[in-house]
Design a protein around this motif. Sequence first.
Motif, mmCIF file in Angstrom:
data_model
loop_
_atom_site.group_PDB
_atom_site.id
_atom_site.type_symbol
_atom_site.label_atom_id
_atom_site.label_comp_id
_atom_site.label_asym_id
_atom_site.label_seq_id
_atom_site.Cartn_x
_atom_site.Cartn_y
_atom_site.Cartn_z
ATOM 1 N N PHE A 99 0.773 -1.142 -0.117
ATOM 2 C CA PHE A 99 -0.156 0.184 -0.042
ATOM 3 C C PHE A 99 0.843 1.097 -0.158
ATOM 4 O O PHE A 99 0.486 1.935 -0.693
ATOM 5 C CB PHE A 99 -0.798 -0.192 1.087
ATOM 6 C CG PHE A 99 -1.861 -1.120 1.182
ATOM 7 C CD1 PHE A 99 -3.221 -0.854 0.251
ATOM 8 C CD2 PHE A 99 -2.001 -2.120 2.028
ATOM 9 C CE1 PHE A 99 -3.947 -1.739 0.331
ATOM 10 C CE2 PHE A 99 -3.143 -3.022 2.078
ATOM 11 C CZ PHE A 99 -4.114 -2.818 1.048
ATOM 12 N N ALA A 117 -6.516 2.846 3.144
ATOM 13 C CA ALA A 117 -6.493 1.264 2.699
ATOM 14 C C ALA A 117 -6.097 0.181 3.475
ATOM 15 O O ALA A 117 -6.924 -0.747 3.251
ATOM 16 C CB ALA A 117 -5.258 1.364 1.559
ATOM 17 N N ILE A 132 -9.404 -0.418 5.656
ATOM 18 C CA ILE A 132 -10.535 -0.821 4.681
ATOM 19 C C ILE A 132 -10.145 -2.420 4.533
ATOM 20 O O ILE A 132 -11.091 -3.387 4.807
ATOM 21 C CB ILE A 132 -10.542 -0.456 3.231
ATOM 22 C CG1 ILE A 132 -11.015 0.911 3.226
ATOM 23 C CG2 ILE A 132 -11.253 -1.242 2.228
ATOM 24 C CD1 ILE A 132 -10.912 1.681 1.910
ATOM 25 N N PHE A 133 -9.013 -2.689 4.461
ATOM 26 C CA PHE A 133 -8.391 -4.075 4.392
ATOM 27 C C PHE A 133 -8.700 -4.858 5.810
ATOM 28 O O PHE A 133 -9.379 -6.020 5.731
ATOM 29 C CB PHE A 133 -6.928 -4.106 4.359
ATOM 30 C CG PHE A 133 -6.170 -5.504 4.713
ATOM 31 C CD1 PHE A 133 -6.332 -6.602 3.931
ATOM 32 C CD2 PHE A 133 -5.388 -5.596 5.626
ATOM 33 C CE1 PHE A 133 -5.702 -7.873 4.347
ATOM 34 C CE2 PHE A 133 -4.626 -6.788 5.798
ATOM 35 C CZ PHE A 133 -4.970 -8.027 5.215
ATOM 36 N N GLU A 142 -12.554 -5.318 6.243
ATOM 37 C CA GLU A 142 -13.065 -6.283 5.259
ATOM 38 C C GLU A 142 -12.693 -7.799 5.908
ATOM 39 O O GLU A 142 -13.896 -8.603 5.721
ATOM 40 C CB GLU A 142 -12.277 -6.146 3.827
ATOM 41 C CG GLU A 142 -13.215 -5.250 2.960
ATOM 42 C CD GLU A 142 -14.629 -5.570 2.559
ATOM 43 O OE1 GLU A 142 -15.108 -6.869 2.239
ATOM 44 O OE2 GLU A 142 -15.341 -4.743 2.923
ATOM 45 N N LEU A 165 -3.114 -11.072 0.894
ATOM 46 C CA LEU A 165 -3.221 -9.885 -0.007
ATOM 47 C C LEU A 165 -2.317 -10.616 -1.370
ATOM 48 O O LEU A 165 -1.291 -11.011 -1.113
ATOM 49 C CB LEU A 165 -2.316 -8.596 0.566
ATOM 50 C CG LEU A 165 -2.959 -7.807 1.450
ATOM 51 C CD1 LEU A 165 -1.945 -6.829 1.882
ATOM 52 C CD2 LEU A 165 -4.235 -7.132 1.142
ATOM 53 N N GLU A 214 -13.685 -9.088 -9.285
ATOM 54 C CA GLU A 214 -14.623 -9.171 -8.127
ATOM 55 C C GLU A 214 -15.859 -10.152 -8.360
ATOM 56 O O GLU A 214 -16.162 -11.062 -7.948
ATOM 57 C CB GLU A 214 -15.115 -7.764 -7.419
ATOM 58 C CG GLU A 214 -14.079 -6.998 -6.898
ATOM 59 C CD GLU A 214 -14.769 -5.929 -6.026
ATOM 60 O OE1 GLU A 214 -16.002 -5.507 -6.550
ATOM 61 O OE2 GLU A 214 -14.338 -5.423 -4.993
ATOM 62 N N LYS A 246 -11.790 -9.107 -3.347
ATOM 63 C CA LYS A 246 -12.308 -7.819 -2.992
ATOM 64 C C LYS A 246 -11.194 -6.895 -3.192
ATOM 65 O O LYS A 246 -9.971 -7.086 -2.800
ATOM 66 C CB LYS A 246 -12.536 -7.442 -1.492
ATOM 67 C CG LYS A 246 -12.645 -6.482 -0.885
ATOM 68 C CD LYS A 246 -14.089 -5.610 -1.321
ATOM 69 C CE LYS A 246 -14.359 -4.211 -0.976
ATOM 70 N NZ LYS A 246 -15.623 -3.746 -1.536
ATOM 71 N N LEU A 264 -9.026 -3.632 -3.004
ATOM 72 C CA LEU A 264 -8.655 -2.616 -2.028
ATOM 73 C C LEU A 264 -7.900 -1.453 -2.576
ATOM 74 O O LEU A 264 -8.128 -0.493 -1.852
ATOM 75 C CB LEU A 264 -7.507 -3.597 -1.100
ATOM 76 C CG LEU A 264 -8.245 -4.797 -0.403
ATOM 77 C CD1 LEU A 264 -7.336 -5.295 0.253
ATOM 78 C CD2 LEU A 264 -9.610 -4.192 0.458
ATOM 79 N N LEU A 321 -7.897 -8.364 -1.733
ATOM 80 C CA LEU A 321 -8.148 -9.111 -0.862
ATOM 81 C C LEU A 321 -8.453 -10.644 -0.945
ATOM 82 O O LEU A 321 -9.163 -11.021 -1.761
ATOM 83 C CB LEU A 321 -9.316 -8.673 0.095
ATOM 84 C CG LEU A 321 -9.658 -9.591 1.527
ATOM 85 C CD1 LEU A 321 -8.529 -9.813 2.507
ATOM 86 C CD2 LEU A 321 -10.841 -9.051 2.210
#
Length: 199
Positions: A16, A48, A51-52, A55, A81, A105, A111, A113, A139
Amino acid sequence: MRTFSANMQKVTLAAFYHDIRDGDMIPVYVDKNYTKNNELSISSSDNAIEIFQNEIKRIQDAYVLRHGKAPRKFQSKQSLLQELVLSIDENVTMDQIKKCGEWLEKSYGFKILLLAIHKDEGEDVEDGKINYHAHIILLNLDQDCKSIRRKLKISDMKTMQTKMAQICNMARGKDYAKDLGGPAKSIPLIYPADILRPW
């Protein structure tokens, strides 16, 4: 003419910071004068990563609701990842990269990211010799808390390359196994022990 290619690899959270050009993880080969030209779906590594983490929690909580128990703990070697690095040209847009993400997706359950297009790397960025490429961080976890990547076959990876090349309006790179005949299988391997045999 540049052709499209995609390479998938496991990554850590450091990806990231690299892709967003955040923190101290900016490579020396990056021309920082051109980093402003990069395109990002998220502008902060911290966002980021949040969010990871959210999730993962969402998937684990949904697993508990379905099965009445917590999923098995992640293995130390399990890669949560995965990252696709796409070789693109200067005409590919962020909208096209987003469509690639949406297709991934829908088709495989990843997912998305982070999406990034880098325009600050190359032999001589100032002179226009830019290594245009995109990053898609995924993800790698299905709804049963298992690796999606491990379920993919070579045919899936080939389909992935072909479909994303079409989305990006680029010619797909060579399929070496199909277009170039693949590795030679008729050449026998000779080991030292074979050389010493009398027959």
